[in-house]
Design a protein around this motif. Structure first.
Motif, PDB file in Angstrom:
ATOM      1  N   SER A 118       0.905  -1.359  -0.218  1.00  0.00           N
ATOM      2  CA  SER A 118       0.034   0.219   0.068  1.00  0.00           C
ATOM      3  C   SER A 118       0.872   1.162  -0.079  1.00  0.00           C
ATOM      4  O   SER A 118       2.172   1.126   0.472  1.00  0.00           O
ATOM      5  CB  SER A 118      -0.973   0.040   1.292  1.00  0.00           C
ATOM      6  OG  SER A 118      -0.215   0.439   2.312  1.00  0.00           O
ATOM      7  N   ARG A 119       0.364   2.227  -0.440  1.00  0.00           N
ATOM      8  CA  ARG A 119       0.997   3.551  -0.362  1.00  0.00           C
ATOM      9  C   ARG A 119       1.352   3.965   0.762  1.00  0.00           C
ATOM     10  O   ARG A 119       2.617   4.493   1.061  1.00  0.00           O
ATOM     11  CB  ARG A 119       0.150   4.828  -0.947  1.00  0.00           C
ATOM     12  CG  ARG A 119       0.755   6.136  -1.371  1.00  0.00           C
ATOM     13  CD  ARG A 119      -0.216   6.996  -1.980  1.00  0.00           C
ATOM     14  NE  ARG A 119       0.518   7.985  -2.148  1.00  0.00           N
ATOM     15  CZ  ARG A 119       0.373   9.185  -2.861  1.00  0.00           C
ATOM     16  NH1 ARG A 119      -1.058   8.948  -3.484  1.00  0.00           N
ATOM     17  NH2 ARG A 119       0.930  10.281  -3.186  1.00  0.00           N
ATOM     18  N   ASN A 120       0.544   3.745   1.973  1.00  0.00           N
ATOM     19  CA  ASN A 120       0.913   3.901   3.327  1.00  0.00           C
ATOM     20  C   ASN A 120       2.103   3.385   3.602  1.00  0.00           C
ATOM     21  O   ASN A 120       3.039   3.721   4.509  1.00  0.00           O
ATOM     22  CB  ASN A 120      -0.206   3.890   4.184  1.00  0.00           C
ATOM     23  CG  ASN A 120       0.031   4.324   5.483  1.00  0.00           C
ATOM     24  OD1 ASN A 120       0.409   5.296   5.762  1.00  0.00           O
ATOM     25  ND2 ASN A 120      -0.394   3.619   6.512  1.00  0.00           N
ATOM     26  N   ASP A 121       2.249   2.054   3.545  1.00  0.00           N
ATOM     27  CA  ASP A 121       3.246   1.249   3.751  1.00  0.00           C
ATOM     28  C   ASP A 121       4.598   1.697   3.232  1.00  0.00           C
ATOM     29  O   ASP A 121       5.624   1.503   3.885  1.00  0.00           O
ATOM     30  CB  ASP A 121       3.057  -0.145   3.434  1.00  0.00           C
ATOM     31  CG  ASP A 121       2.088  -0.961   4.385  1.00  0.00           C
ATOM     32  OD1 ASP A 121       1.695  -0.334   5.427  1.00  0.00           O
ATOM     33  OD2 ASP A 121       1.522  -2.042   3.978  1.00  0.00           O
ATOM     34  N   ARG A 122       4.565   2.060   2.043  1.00  0.00           N
ATOM     35  CA  ARG A 122       5.740   2.615   1.391  1.00  0.00           C
ATOM     36  C   ARG A 122       6.093   3.972   1.911  1.00  0.00           C
ATOM     37  O   ARG A 122       7.415   4.182   2.024  1.00  0.00           O
ATOM     38  CB  ARG A 122       5.398   2.824  -0.285  1.00  0.00           C
ATOM     39  CG  ARG A 122       5.392   1.438  -1.104  1.00  0.00           C
ATOM     40  CD  ARG A 122       5.438   2.004  -2.672  1.00  0.00           C
ATOM     41  NE  ARG A 122       4.354   2.536  -3.031  1.00  0.00           N
ATOM     42  CZ  ARG A 122       3.063   2.107  -3.435  1.00  0.00           C
ATOM     43  NH1 ARG A 122       2.908   0.873  -3.325  1.00  0.00           N
ATOM     44  NH2 ARG A 122       2.256   3.096  -3.995  1.00  0.00           N
TER      45      ARG A 122
END
Length: 65
Positions: free
Chosen positions: A21-25
């Motif tokens: 996910s973008r948040n994890d990145r």
């Protein structure tokens, strides 16, 4: 602060290429930046210790009479 901006950019690109996910990145990039800041802090501390060691060595060096 970052001594090798190219390696940071390369790592950021690798993180962007990972399927998550973008948040994890974003979290991964923040951790990478935190690690870079800690490495910089440790390098600066080592330089300070080396400077202090050199100064103390001059202060307490055996003196020829």
């Amino acid at each position: 602060m970052i001594k090798n901006a190219n390696s940071y950019s390369s790592m950021a690109q690798r993180i962007d290429g990972i399927r998550m996910s973008r948040n994890d990145r974003e979290v991964a990039k923040e951790h990478m930046q935190d690690a870079e800041l800690m490495a910089d802090l440790i390098c600066r501390a080592c330089e300070g210790v080396q400077s202090a060691e050199a100064l103390l060595g001059r202060l307490f060096a055996p003196r020829a009479s």
